[in-house]
Design a protein around this motif. Sequence first.
Motif, PDB file in Angstrom:
ATOM      1  N   ARG B 173       0.845  -1.199   0.000  1.00  0.00           N
ATOM      2  CA  ARG B 173       0.000   0.000   0.000  1.00  0.00           C
ATOM      3  C   ARG B 173       0.882   1.252   0.000  1.00  0.00           C
ATOM      4  O   ARG B 173       0.668   2.170  -0.786  1.00  0.00           O
ATOM      5  CB  ARG B 173      -0.954   0.005   1.197  1.00  0.00           C
ATOM      6  N   MET B 181       2.292   4.899  -7.983  1.00  0.00           N
ATOM      7  CA  MET B 181       1.429   5.958  -8.528  1.00  0.00           C
ATOM      8  C   MET B 181       2.250   7.094  -9.147  1.00  0.00           C
ATOM      9  O   MET B 181       1.936   7.552 -10.254  1.00  0.00           O
ATOM     10  CB  MET B 181       0.454   6.417  -7.440  1.00  0.00           C
ATOM     11  N   GLU B 225       5.039  -2.788 -16.177  1.00  0.00           N
ATOM     12  CA  GLU B 225       3.774  -3.480 -16.446  1.00  0.00           C
ATOM     13  C   GLU B 225       3.537  -4.512 -15.339  1.00  0.00           C
ATOM     14  O   GLU B 225       2.450  -4.614 -14.780  1.00  0.00           O
ATOM     15  CB  GLU B 225       3.823  -4.170 -17.815  1.00  0.00           C
ATOM     16  N   PHE B 228       2.651  -2.789 -11.961  1.00  0.00           N
ATOM     17  CA  PHE B 228       1.280  -2.277 -11.983  1.00  0.00           C
ATOM     18  C   PHE B 228       0.286  -3.436 -11.838  1.00  0.00           C
ATOM     19  O   PHE B 228      -0.727  -3.325 -11.160  1.00  0.00           O
ATOM     20  CB  PHE B 228       0.991  -1.511 -13.287  1.00  0.00           C
ATOM     21  N   ARG B 229       0.573  -4.572 -12.477  1.00  0.00           N
ATOM     22  CA  ARG B 229      -0.329  -5.726 -12.397  1.00  0.00           C
ATOM     23  C   ARG B 229      -0.329  -6.303 -10.980  1.00  0.00           C
ATOM     24  O   ARG B 229      -1.379  -6.551 -10.397  1.00  0.00           O
ATOM     25  CB  ARG B 229       0.087  -6.795 -13.412  1.00  0.00           C
ATOM     26  N   ARG B 232      -2.074  -3.865  -8.466  1.00  0.00           N
ATOM     27  CA  ARG B 232      -3.169  -3.197  -9.156  1.00  0.00           C
ATOM     28  C   ARG B 232      -4.143  -2.469  -8.233  1.00  0.00           C
ATOM     29  O   ARG B 232      -4.450  -1.299  -8.419  1.00  0.00           O
ATOM     30  CB  ARG B 232      -3.908  -4.230 -10.005  1.00  0.00           C
ATOM     31  N   LEU B 235      -2.631   0.470  -6.354  1.00  0.00           N
ATOM     32  CA  LEU B 235      -2.273   1.508  -7.325  1.00  0.00           C
ATOM     33  C   LEU B 235      -3.507   2.286  -7.757  1.00  0.00           C
ATOM     34  O   LEU B 235      -3.490   3.522  -7.820  1.00  0.00           O
ATOM     35  CB  LEU B 235      -1.591   0.852  -8.536  1.00  0.00           C
ATOM     36  N   LEU B 236      -4.609   1.542  -8.035  1.00  0.00           N
ATOM     37  CA  LEU B 236      -5.841   2.228  -8.452  1.00  0.00           C
ATOM     38  C   LEU B 236      -6.337   3.159  -7.351  1.00  0.00           C
ATOM     39  O   LEU B 236      -6.775   4.278  -7.619  1.00  0.00           O
ATOM     40  CB  LEU B 236      -6.920   1.197  -8.821  1.00  0.00           C
ATOM     41  N   ALA B 238      -4.509   4.637  -5.080  1.00  0.00           N
ATOM     42  CA  ALA B 238      -3.593   5.783  -4.990  1.00  0.00           C
ATOM     43  C   ALA B 238      -3.840   6.772  -6.130  1.00  0.00           C
ATOM     44  O   ALA B 238      -3.867   7.986  -5.922  1.00  0.00           O
ATOM     45  CB  ALA B 238      -2.140   5.298  -5.008  1.00  0.00           C
TER      46      ALA B 238
END
Lengths: 276, 276
Positions: B173, B181, B225, B228-229, B232, B235-236, B238
Motif C-alpha cells: 500500500r 502511482m 507493467e 502495476f499488475r 493493481r 495503485l488504483l 492511490a
Amino acid sequence: MKVAIVGLGLMGGSLALSLKKLDFIESIVGSDHNKIHQQEAIMLGLVDEIVEFEDVKNYDVIFLAIPVDGIIRALESLTDIKKSTTVIDLGSTKTKIIASIPPSIRENFVAAHPMTGTENFGPSAAIENLYKDKAVVLCDIERSGELQADIAKKIFSSLEMKKYFMSAKSHDRHAAFISHMPHAISYSLANTVMNQENKHNILALAAGGFRSMSRLAKSSANMWEDIFRQNRENLLEAIELFENELTILKGHIQNEEWEEVHKNIEAGNRLHDILD
Amino acid sequence: MKVAIVGLGLMGGSLALSLKKLDFIESIVGSDHNKIHQQEAIMLGLVDEIVEFEDVKNYDVIFLAIPVDGIIRALESLTDIKKSTTVIDLGSTKTKIIASIPPSIRENFVAAHPMTGTENFGPSAAIENLYKDKAVVLCDIERSGELQADIAKKIFSSLEMKKYFMSAKSHDRHAAFISHMPHAISYSLANTVMNQENKHNILALAAGGFRSMSRLAKSSANMWEDIFRQNRENLLEAIELFENELTILKGHIQNEEWEEVHKNIEAGNRLHDILD
C-alpha cells in the motif's frame, strides 16, 4: 553598461553572479523590498550595492527578477526611464505582463523567460552558472526597440544561453504544459502522499523517483500562486488533458488490459528520445 | 559466502559491484537469460562468472534481481535448494511474491525491497554505491528462517543500508502511494506533453522541473507493467486519491480562489520538512 537587478532571489542573485564575469558589465546594483535579502546579497557579494527601487531607473539595463504580479506593478513605476534604457523581465508567464506594459515604454521592454531554476529560493540559493547552456525564450521581440533587443540578445548570448523566439501567446500555452501543469501535479502528489502516509513510511519508501517527482512541490507559494493566476486558462486546459491521459492509463489498469498498459508506458518512454 | 545474482541489470549489477567489496563474500556469479547482458556483465567485471539458472541453486545466497513476475516464476524452480540456502528477492511488490513462495522453501526466502534505483537499465547502468545509505524494506521477516533473516540483515547492513521492517500488505500500500502511482503520473505527463507539443517547443521550455517530473517516464515497460499488475488494487486507490487532490487544486484555480490555491501550495511545500 551598468545593470540594476530588481529581486535578489535565486534568479536575480544567480544572474548577478553570472553577469559579473562579463567584461562589458561595469557595475551591478540590486534592489529588493526584503531587508534580510538586501543584507544577504551584500554579504554574499552578489551585487556591488543595494539601491532603492526608485533609483534603478538610472541604470542602462534593469532586470525584473521578481514574481510575475510584482513585474506588472513594477512596470507602472518605470514610465519615466530614459529612451535608451532596457528593461528585461524574467517572469514565467508572458501574455499578461506584455499586455500591462505602459505604451510609452513598450520599446524599452524585452520579455524573457530563462528556462532554468532550482526549487530553492532567496539570495542564499543563488548559484553560478544557473543560466549557462540553458534555453531562454524571448517573446514578441519584434515589439521591443532594436537597441533593447540587441542588448538583451548580447547579454543572453554572453551568458551562453540558447535563444528561442516565440509569441507571448504561444509561450504561455507551451509553458502551461511543460512547466506550470507539472508544478500543479507535484503539489497534488505531495498533498496526496502526506494525507495518506506518515513520516516513517515516507522516509522508508521514498527513493529517488519520488524525490524527483515531489521536488517541484517545494517551489514557493508566493511565486506560483501568481503564475497559476496569470496563466489560468492554459493551465486549466493542460491539467484537463493530463487528467484525460491518466484516466486512459487508469482504465487499462482497471480493466487489466496489460498489453495496452505496456504500450502506454512505451509511448511515455519515447519522451526521452527528445530530451536525452 | 558464495553469492549468485539472477538478473544482471541495474539492480543486480550494482549489487554485484557493492558485494565485491565485502570481505565475507568469497565469490559472485551471475545468471541472466539475455546473452548480451551476460557478455556485458563479464566485460564490465560485475561478476566472476556467468552460470545457468539451474546452477544458482548451489550457492549460499541467491539474489533475484529480475522483474516481479519473473521472481514468481523463478521461485517455482528453486524448490530443491538446500535447507541453509538464502533466497532474497529485490522486487518492488511483495504480497503476490510472498503468496507464491512454495511452502517447502518459505523459510529460505527473505522479501526485500531496496528503495533505490535510477531510470536506466541493463548491466551498463550498474553503478557503485547504488545501495549505500539507502533504505531497504524487509517484509514479513518473521516468516523467514532465523539463519536466512540474519544473513539478509548482515548483507544489507554491510551495504550501509537503513533497514525498515513491515508486513508485505503494508509495504504494497505504501509503495503504491510513494513509488508506483508517481510512475503512472510520470508516464501520463510524458504522454500529455508529447500529444500537445513538438520537439522544438519541448526543448525550448523543458527546464529542470519538467526533466525531473518526466524522468520516471523513462522506466522500463517490462518492469513496470508487472509492478502495476501485481499491485493493481493499491495503485488504483492511490491514483484515485491523487485525482481527487488534483481536482481540488484545479477547482480552486477554476473558481479563482487564490487564497485557497496559496494554502494548497503551502501544504505541498511541507513535504520537504520530512524529506530534506
